[in-house]
Design an enzyme around this catalytic site. Structure first.
Site, PDB file in Angstrom:
ATOM      1  N   ASP A 144       0.836  -1.201   0.000  1.00 57.89           N
ATOM      2  CA  ASP A 144       0.000   0.000   0.000  1.00 57.89           C
ATOM      3  C   ASP A 144       0.872   1.252   0.000  1.00 57.89           C
ATOM      4  O   ASP A 144       0.535   2.256   0.633  1.00 57.89           O
ATOM      5  CB  ASP A 144      -0.933  -0.011   1.220  1.00 57.89           C
ATOM      6  N   CYS A 224     -17.511   7.897   1.667  1.00 55.48           N
ATOM      7  CA  CYS A 224     -17.019   6.827   2.538  1.00 55.48           C
ATOM      8  C   CYS A 224     -16.442   7.395   3.832  1.00 55.48           C
ATOM      9  O   CYS A 224     -15.642   8.329   3.816  1.00 55.48           O
ATOM     10  CB  CYS A 224     -15.959   6.027   1.791  1.00 55.48           C
ATOM     11  N   CYS A 251     -13.854   2.961   9.025  1.00 50.97           N
ATOM     12  CA  CYS A 251     -15.179   2.356   9.188  1.00 50.97           C
ATOM     13  C   CYS A 251     -15.090   0.906   8.743  1.00 50.97           C
ATOM     14  O   CYS A 251     -14.431   0.602   7.747  1.00 50.97           O
ATOM     15  CB  CYS A 251     -16.203   3.112   8.344  1.00 50.97           C
ATOM     16  N   CYS A 258     -20.571  -8.771   6.514  1.00 54.37           N
ATOM     17  CA  CYS A 258     -20.309  -9.741   5.448  1.00 54.37           C
ATOM     18  C   CYS A 258     -20.408 -11.161   5.990  1.00 54.37           C
ATOM     19  O   CYS A 258     -19.705 -11.526   6.951  1.00 54.37           O
ATOM     20  CB  CYS A 258     -18.925  -9.500   4.851  1.00 54.37           C
TER      21      CYS A 258
END
Length: 359
Positions: A144, A224, A251, A258
Site C-alpha cells: 500500500d 465513505c 469504518c 459480510c
C-alpha cells in the site's frame, strides 16, 4: 526493481512451491502468483477516476496507467507475488463499541502496529529467501505504498475475490487481512484467479452508513467514512457528519455484516493487538489528548498519519453525535478556542448539536 542479471537456472514450478512455503513460515496466511495483465481492472479504474469518485485523492489519477500496468511502474516485471496477512484482533466487540456513543470506534486494522512496517519487513525476508535459493533477481516490495492495484492482483492470483464493497474476500477467512506484493522478473507459473461468491447478497451495500457503495462494486469515496476521517484534509461536509456516528478513524461496517467473515480467525500476531485502549476509548478522554500525547500514543501506528488536528476534528464530530453529557460538553468547551480553524469549526458544530438536545 533491483538491478540483477537474469536468473535462468531454476525450476519455476518448484520455486513457486517453495515461495508459498517460505511465505507461510514468515507468518503470511497465503501466498499466490499472478501475471501482470490487468486490462479489465484498468478500464474500471479509469471510469471510476473519470467520474470523480476518488474525491481529493489526486494521487489515484496522478500515476496514470502505472497503477494498472506493473511493468510500467517497474520495468522488467513479469509476475507479481501477492501475500495475505490476517489482522483481525482480539479486541472489544465492534458492535458494542458502535452502539455506545460515548466511545470512539477505530477501524480494526489500525488498532495495532502500522501494517506497512510489518508486511514490508516480511516481504523483504521472503525476497531474501528467494535470493538464497536462485541468486540475485529483480524485485520490488510494496505494501500500500505505491500505485499498485493490490486487490486486483490478489484476485487474479486466487487469494480471494473483490466483493461488492470493493474489499477482497476469501471463502475460508473472510476479509480481515492486509495485502503486500513482490513485483518480480522471475518467470514463475501463475495461480488460477478466484471465483466470485457474493451471489445476490447486498448486506454491505445496505449497511453502509453514508450510502457510499452506490452500486455493486462501485464505491463513491467522497461519501465513505474511511475517506472522510482519514483521507479528507479539510472540513467534513455537514450533511455527512451525523451519519459518521462515533467512527473516529475509518469504518468497518461493510465488513462487519459480510457473511464470509463468520470464518474470520483472530490473528496470532501481537503486532496487531490493540494499543492504549483504542478498541473502545472514551471520546471525552481522547479529545483531551494534546499533540504530544497524540504523537506518543500513536507512535508506530497508522493513525498518526492524519495528525493531531484531524484527530480532533473527527472526535469533535463523534462527540456532537453523542449524548449531551457534562463530560462531552466540558471536553468540547476546552477546545472552543483551539488555534486550528478546522478544529474550531467542528467543535462549534458539535456544541450546537448538544445544545439542540437540551433545548
Amino acid at each position: 526493481m533491483n538491478a540483477s542479471p537474469p536468473v535462468t537456472d531454476f525450476d519455476p514450478a518448484q520455486l513457486a512451491t517453495d515461495i508459498r512455503r517460505w511465505g507461510r513460515d514468515l507468518g503470511f496466511d497465503a501466498i499466490a502468483i499472478s501475471g501482470i495483465d490487468l486490462g479489465r481492472h484498468e478500464a474500471y479504474l479509469l471510469d471510476w477516476l473519470a467520474a470523480g469518485l476518488h474525491g481529493e485523492m489526486d494521487y489515484m489519477a496522478r500515476h496514470g496507467t502505472r497503477r494498472s500496468r506493473p511493468a510500467e511502474l517497474e520495468p522488467g516485471t513479469l509476475r507479481v507475488i501477492s501475500a495475505r496477512m490476517n489482522y483481525w484482533p482480539e479486541a472489544a466487540d465492534p458492535e458494542r463499541v458502535l452502539n455506545d456513543p460515548t466511545r470512539g470506534y477505530v477501524s480494526r486494522y489500525a488498532l495495532g502496529r502500522d501494517y506497512h512496517k510489518v508486511l514490508r519487513r516480511r516481504l523483504q525476508k521472503l525476497a531474501d529467501r528467494i535470493t538464497e535459493a536462485v541468486g540475485p533477481f529483480g524485485y520490488r516490495a510494496f505494501t500500500d505504498s505505491a500505485p499498485v492495484l493490490e486487490k486486483a492482483l490478489a484476485e487474479q492470483a486466487g487469494l480471494g475475490w473483490i466483493g461488492k464493497h470493493t474489499n477482497l474476500i476469501d471463502r475460508q477467512s473472510g476479509s480481515w487481512f492486509f495485502l503486500g506484493e513482490l513485483y518480480t522478473s522471475l518467470p514463475l507459473p501463475v495461480d488460477a484467479p478466484a471465483a466470485n461468491h457474493c451471489g445476490d447478497c447486498r448486506r454491505c451495500i445496505d449497511a453502509c452508513p453514508t450510502g457510499a457503495i452506490v452500486a455493486p462494486w462501485r464505491l463513491d469515496a467522497r461519501l465513505c467514512i474511511s475517506y472522510l476521517t482519514i483521507e479528507l484534509k479539510g472540513s467534513i461536509p455537514e450533511p455527512l457528519r451525523p451519519l459518521i456516528g462515533n467512527r473516529i478513524y475509518g469504518c468497518d461496517d461493510c465488513q462487519l455484516v459480510c457473511p464470509w467473515n463468520r470464518f474470520a480467525r483472530t490473528t496470532p500476531l501481537p503486532d496487531f493487538a490493540p494499543r492504549h485502549g483504542l478498541d473502545a476509548p472514551p471520546l471525552a478522554e481522547l479529545f483531551g489528548w494534546d499533540e504530544a500525547t497524540f504523537l506518543a500514543r500513536t507512535e508506530g501506528s497508522a493513525i498518526r498519519r492524519i495528525g493531531h488536528e484531524r484527530w480532533l476534528r473527527n472526535i469533535a464530530v463523534a462527540l456532537g453525535n453523542g449524548p449531551a453529557t457534562a463530560a462531552a460538553r466540558a471536553a468540547l468547551e476546552a477546545r472552543r478556542d483551539h488555534p486550528s480553524a478546522l478544529v474550531r469549526e467542528h467543535v462549534a458544530w458539535a456544541l450546537a448539536r448538544l445544545h439542540e438536545q437540551s433545548a
